[in-house]
Write a protein that holds these residues in place. Sequence first.
Motif, PDB file in Angstrom:
ATOM      1  N   GLU A 283     -67.348  17.497  -1.525  1.00  0.00           N
ATOM      2  CA  GLU A 283     -67.217  18.321  -0.314  1.00  0.00           C
ATOM      3  C   GLU A 283     -68.182  19.506  -0.350  1.00  0.00           C
ATOM      4  N   THR A 284     -68.238  20.227  -1.499  1.00  0.00           N
ATOM      5  CA  THR A 284     -69.134  21.389  -1.582  1.00  0.00           C
ATOM      6  C   THR A 284     -70.590  20.952  -1.561  1.00  0.00           C
ATOM      7  N   ALA A 287     -71.454  19.903   2.007  1.00  0.00           N
ATOM      8  CA  ALA A 287     -71.622  21.038   2.921  1.00  0.00           C
ATOM      9  C   ALA A 287     -73.022  21.613   2.829  1.00  0.00           C
ATOM     10  N   GLU A 288     -73.584  21.667   1.613  1.00  0.00           N
ATOM     11  CA  GLU A 288     -74.944  22.190   1.456  1.00  0.00           C
ATOM     12  C   GLU A 288     -75.981  21.185   1.951  1.00  0.00           C
ATOM     13  N   ASP A 290     -75.600  19.254   4.392  1.00  0.00           N
ATOM     14  CA  ASP A 290     -75.563  19.321   5.857  1.00  0.00           C
ATOM     15  C   ASP A 290     -76.333  20.526   6.398  1.00  0.00           C
ATOM     16  N   ARG A 291     -76.687  21.474   5.519  1.00  0.00           N
ATOM     17  CA  ARG A 291     -77.467  22.639   5.950  1.00  0.00           C
ATOM     18  C   ARG A 291     -78.973  22.354   5.911  1.00  0.00           C
TER      19      ARG A 291
END
Length: 466
Positions: A283-284, A287-288, A290-291
């Motif tokens: 998940e973490t 999330a990165e 996706d940036r």
Amino acid sequence: MTLPEAVSNPDSTKSGKPLHILLAMCYLLHRTGAEMFTRDLAMWLRRRGHAVTIFATAFGDMANELRFASIACVTDLADMATRPDAIVGSTHQETVRALMHFHDVPVITICHDRSDDHGRPAQFAQVARHVAVDENCAERLVHEFGIARERIELIQNGVDLARFPRRGELPTKPRTALVFSNYASHDSQLEEIRAACVQRGLSLDVIGSGTGNHLPDPAEALGRYDIVFGKGRCATEALCTGNAVVVLDPVWGMGEMVTAANVAHSRRWNFGRALLVRPITRETVGAELDRYDSQDAAHAASWMRATGGLDVTLGALEDCVRSAVLQHPVIEVPAGQRTEEASRYVADWIRRGYPSAAHVNIASLHQHVAGLQQSFNEHQHMYQARIEQLEAQAMRQQAETRLQIEQARADADARISEAEHKTHQARAELAQLQAQLREVYASRSWRVTKPLRRISTLVQSNAPRS
């Protein structure tokens, strides 16, 4: 601790004069951040015209590379025939051994690590400058060893931009990712990273000695990837190459995607441990990922190349060394003070239990393991290359077979088409003849002459035969 009065030496303080610089390092075996810093510093200083000697407990394959560049590599300081102008120490014990051997030479210590004993500064009167490679190391020197912040210079690791050319533009949507770390291994952390990449259609590779895929020169490989996971020097090299970078270490945790907005702050902390504040989960990591923004990553890379090249970073260190030599070309320490400093060091050394023989053995084992890993890696690459060659050969044979089948099929189709065309023509001619015959049967002349043709037939059949 105050420095003793400098002794004037006009020859050695002459501005711009090449210096003889001794670099002290624990060993050069694994191409870690501090080891590569020492290698790059030695090569850069040599290109600048300085004489350079590296003192280390053990050397690996880098020794041949350094000696080929006219850089001396020694494991015993007694082998040095001349006194250096300055000592630049990157690890604690080797720095102390060097300054005790050359007891009047100015010393510059460099702290590369926040926690390891190698990063402890040598606290002797000969130390003219303290250098930290990032704010985390500077905090260690202040809070753990009582060194005033104004006595600490922040000089960060640089990248040889000639060795790490910038890759082409990043794609709008990333396709490839890389974990770039000697500490990565095939464990649950790596699987979490891989899972996040698979969810987003990214292929993932790993470079580093921990997985047996150690590359002595990763510069060419970095250009094949869009996103790189790494910290410290690995992150710096990837940014200079033009990759999008997520600050991450498989042991310590992860930080953020490096952006144009946070690259200066992240660089000041060396993309290092102080930024690794989150656990590594899919998940973490996701999330990165996706940036990811190719244009923003390009701006971060441009800033990194402008500020993180060797000419900028090592130029600052060269100025630091020159300044120390100019101010303190010869440092005369009273015998009593030298004895006190040596006694304090030995007492600390015994308290910490530093068996030098064990260090040598450990370094030798490290060198042996590194050799085995490199040999295994080379064989793995050789077998992989053979497998790829056989696969390519099989694919070529399959392609040739498919081509032959397709050619035979095309020839058969052509013959069938030709036969069908001839059949169609024959049918058309037959239809035409049948139509003509029907016209003849339907004509009046055929009906009028029919009786006469019958009589003629009878006459012919009754005529005498000769």
